[in-house]
Write an enzyme that holds these catalytic residues in place. Structure first.
Site, mmCIF file in Angstrom:
data_model
loop_
_atom_site.group_PDB
_atom_site.id
_atom_site.type_symbol
_atom_site.label_atom_id
_atom_site.label_comp_id
_atom_site.label_asym_id
_atom_site.label_seq_id
_atom_site.Cartn_x
_atom_site.Cartn_y
_atom_site.Cartn_z
ATOM 1 N N GLY A 28 0.643 -1.266 -0.092
ATOM 2 C CA GLY A 28 0.058 -0.097 0.071
ATOM 3 C C GLY A 28 0.791 1.148 -0.136
ATOM 4 N N LEU A 29 0.338 2.223 -0.265
ATOM 5 C CA LEU A 29 0.969 3.689 -0.376
ATOM 6 C C LEU A 29 1.630 4.083 0.892
ATOM 7 C CD1 LEU A 29 -1.679 5.651 -2.395
ATOM 8 C CD2 LEU A 29 0.393 4.868 -3.313
ATOM 9 N N GLY A 31 2.074 5.988 4.183
ATOM 10 C CA GLY A 31 0.814 6.503 4.941
ATOM 11 C C GLY A 31 -0.651 5.813 4.740
ATOM 12 N N ALA A 32 -0.709 4.672 4.134
ATOM 13 C CA ALA A 32 -1.675 4.057 3.934
ATOM 14 C C ALA A 32 -2.189 3.294 5.243
ATOM 15 C CB ALA A 32 -1.990 2.840 2.797
ATOM 16 N N GLY A 33 -1.318 3.070 6.252
ATOM 17 C CA GLY A 33 -1.397 2.549 7.462
ATOM 18 C C GLY A 33 -1.032 1.144 7.698
ATOM 19 N N SER A 35 2.100 0.145 8.820
ATOM 20 C CA SER A 35 2.743 -0.020 9.993
ATOM 21 C C SER A 35 1.845 0.042 11.226
ATOM 22 C CB SER A 35 3.826 1.115 10.125
ATOM 23 O OG SER A 35 4.726 0.852 9.194
ATOM 24 N N SER A 102 6.191 -1.937 -1.409
ATOM 25 C CA SER A 102 6.139 -2.940 -2.517
ATOM 26 C C SER A 102 5.283 -2.561 -3.554
ATOM 27 C CB SER A 102 6.074 -4.482 -1.917
ATOM 28 O OG SER A 102 4.698 -4.678 -1.184
#
Lengths: 219, 464
Positions: A28-29, A31-33, A35, A102
């Site tokens: 995912g981008l 800042g998508a969440g 982590s 990725s």
């Protein structure tokens, strides 16, 4: 019960244990969440006695892939290295979590083919949302042209076609996303189905319990 | 022996067992208990405040006090409104308990019936939830499939007795035995079939039999009748439990440390204090319409705009002040809060018994008892007659003292001191009595025995 959990213990009894791990591959981008969901997921897995290792994108880049840049070739090399480590961990019974962006589909699929016990989690959030969140301040820099080849801005992001899980982080909390992944892992046979994954307690159930507590003199 | 990974811990939890019965009155008739005591360590175990099943078992297994857990009783104020009370299920427990920590340390755990475990959360092993399970049609186990396995072992598992408030004591006794027998059959099944480093179960039958049968066996109880046919009911049940304990002990090996613990004690109940009636008669609580007959507080028309305090009934009283800016129709100015609370504490502590004699009531502020006061704590906690009298919330009784419990027959109340016996085959204790143990010491002791370092937020310390 899924056969993968069925083993005989020393007394010859049927019991459950985690003999095989899997790779939970976030994509995912920035800042998508990824982590944030990982932080919620790890304790849920450890609670069940799973061995867990996290390969966070930033951490990998300062160790395993130090020196690599952000060209497509270097990005692919980075992802292949993470996939290599995840494969080693997975075949030794560990739940390996990759939390790197990725961005390219082809190399993710390479890792899927290599690892086999591969659960792809698409952490979905719109570019606008990620720009708004901009937790690390990277979008600001990328939009100002200070970072080149930044995924979503100046480099492409290819979402997966058939991920095992989609976490829509604009619509669900990190806890909900983590529980969704756990339920999918149960469905896929990597975890023994739980009686309850932290779900609620219905008002009807509460009434039954209240009545019993009244009878017992606690209320 | 620290770090010896072969070591295992079996915790036998007996809800509500007081030292008076186990260590003194019945000890000579309980050969297995007596033997564990003679070879191990034992002593009184001070409970938390309040000494109530919920929160006590969670406090014990988390080594944190009720204020830290934010769980002050079975029901807690969900917000500052007057009527929103939520039942403290397992969902209310936000901290890790021993089996959570051990699960994460890759230890196998078996947990059966420990209060505060419904809805069941996943563990590294198996978990059967507690008596707050609505029923066996609920999903009360981890993993989910364990429910069917239990049904295969005992048929209809009993999370608790039904219809406890009954005068049909024979029926109640049969239920208690059936519940205990089924639970122990499940326990033996798990001992045989599940891998474990930590095994804990809690039997509620001890609590149920004390509340239901105390007056039949205690000559000091006002309801005692010499020669009554239930005189030996509690004694016989303890002897039965001891035989069952013997069976369990025969199933474990020399690497297993055994703990027998209770969450609190028990004592005879002398009567009840109608706390809301007292508040009403003394001008702290105002009603729009006086009830014509004894009526539960939540059914009364309370004039909140002229009420300064109200209370919840139960084995102890929780008193709440109606504070301006906090409660919806608060009347006590925040600057007067301490003064009003002190005034009430002093007056309530001075309520005499029905014959005008001092009652020995204890009144506590949560700030004096706890290291933190998370969620919404009561403004005062009250133990009438040091818990020899229960708190009755009913209004319209016409009297402060009552001998008819508002929720049905009950002979016993809880007491502050529970019990602990620890037997470690590798380090026999030689029958030494340990003084000054608290319920908070149990979790650090278990972790220590299993080679784990207790986390720093645990407030107790290992006794070994």
């Amino acid at each position: 019960m899924n056969d993968r959990f069925a083993v005989d213990d020393q007394r010859g009894n049927h019991s459950m244990t985690h003999e095989r791990g899997c790779t939970i591959w976030f994509t995912g981008l920035s800042g998508a969440g990824k982590s944030t969901i990982t932080e919620q997921l790890v304790p849920l897995l450890k609670q069940r006695g799973c061995k867990v290792e996290v390969l966070d994108g930033d951490v990998v880049r300062t160790n395993l892939s130090k020196g690599l840049g952000f060209s497509k070739e270097d990005r692919d090399t980075n992802i292949r290295r993470i996939g290599f480590v995840c494969n080693l961990l997975t075949r030794n019974g560990v739940f390996a979590i990759s939390a790197a962006i990725s961005p390219y589909k082809a190399v993710r699929d390479e890792n899927r083919a290599l690892i086999k016990d591969f659960v792809e989690v698409y952490v979905k959030a719109s570019l606008e949302t990620c720009i708004k969140r901009d937790v690390k301040g990277l979008y600001k820099k990328a939009l100002a042209g200070e970072i080149k080849e930044f995924t979503g801005i100046s480099d492409p992001y290819e979402p997966p076609d058939n991920p095992e899980v989609i976490c829509e982080t604009e619509k669900e909390t990190p806890q909900e996303s983590a529980r969704k992944i756990v339920r999918r892992l149960e469905e896929l046979g990597y975890l023994v189905p739980a009686g309850n994954n932290g779900d609620g307690y219905s008002s009807q159930e509460e009434e039954v319990v209240k009545q019993r507590l009244t009878e017992l003199g606690y209320l | 022996m620290i770090g010896n990974h072969r070591r295992k811990v079996l915790v036998v939890g007996l809800d509500c067992v007081p030292p008076e019965l186990l260590f003194r009155q019945y000890r000579d008739e309980l050969p297995h208990v007596r033997d564990l005591m003679a070879r191990g360590l034992w002593g009184e175990l001070e409970s938390c405040h309040p000494p109530i099943t919920v929160p006590a078992w969670s406090c014990m297994m988390a080594s944190q006090d009720p204020g830290q857990l934010g769980i002050y009783g079975f029901r807690n104020r969900a917000d500052y409104s007057y009527d929103k009370l939520s039942i403290a299920t397992g969902n209310a427990v936000k901290v890790e308990r021993v089996w959570d920590l051990l699960s994460r340390a890759d230890k196998k755990v078996v947990v059966v019936g420990v209060p505060g475990t419904y809805p069941p959360r996943p563990v590294n092993g198996v978990l059967v939830s507690c008596f707050l399970t609505p029923g066996i049609e609920s999903q009360y186990t981890h993993p989910a499939g364990l429910r069917e396995e239990i049904a295969g072992v005992v048929g209809e598992y009993m999370v608790d007795v039904k219809g406890f408030r009954t005068e049909d004591k024979d029926w109640l006794l049969r239920q208690i035995y059936e519940m205990t027998e089924k639970r122990l059959r499940v326990v033996r099944h798990f001992l045989r079939t599940k891998p474990w480093d930590f095994f804990m179960f809690v039997e509620m039958g001890t609590d149920r039999i004390h509340h239901g049968f105390w007056k039949f066996s205690d000559p000091g109880h006002r309801g005692y009748e010499p020669g009554n046919r239930h005189e030996q009911a509690i004694r016989d049940y303890y002897r039965y439990l001891d035989r069952e304990l013997g069976e369990l002990l025969a199933m474990i090996d020399q690497d297993t440390v055994v703990l027998v613990v209770s969450d609190h004690g028990a004592k005879k109940m002398d009567g009840g204090i109608c706390i809301n009636e007292w508040l009403w008669q003394n001008g702290y609580l105002t009603l729009h319409t006086p009830p014509a007959r004894p009526t539960a507080m939540d059914k009364c028309a309370v004039d909140w705009s002229r009420t300064r305090a109200w209370s919840e009934g139960g084995y102890y009283a929780r008193l709440f002040l109606n504070v301006k800016g906090r409660e919806p129709q608060g009347v006590i100015e925040p600057r007067d809060y301490e003064r009003v609370r002190d005034e009430l504490a002093a007056k309530i502590a001075a309520i005499p018994d029905h014959q005008g004699r001092p009652l020995g009531t204890q009144v506590y502020t949560p700030q004096a008892l706890y290291r933190a006061t998370n969620n919404i704590a009561p403004d005062l906690l009250i133990y009438f007659g040091d818990l020899s009298w229960r708190s009755v919330g009913t209004l319209g009784t016409g009297a402060i003292h009552t001998f008819d419990n508002d929720t049905g027959p009950d002979d016993a109340n809880h007491a502050q001191q529970g019990i602990l016996i620890l037997h470690d085959p590798a380090q026999p204790g030689g029958g030494r009595e340990i003084k000054g143990m608290s319920l908070y010491d149990v979790a650090p002791t278990i972790l220590h025995l299993l080679g784990q370092t207790p986390p720093p937020h645990m407030i107790g310390k290992s006794i070994v």
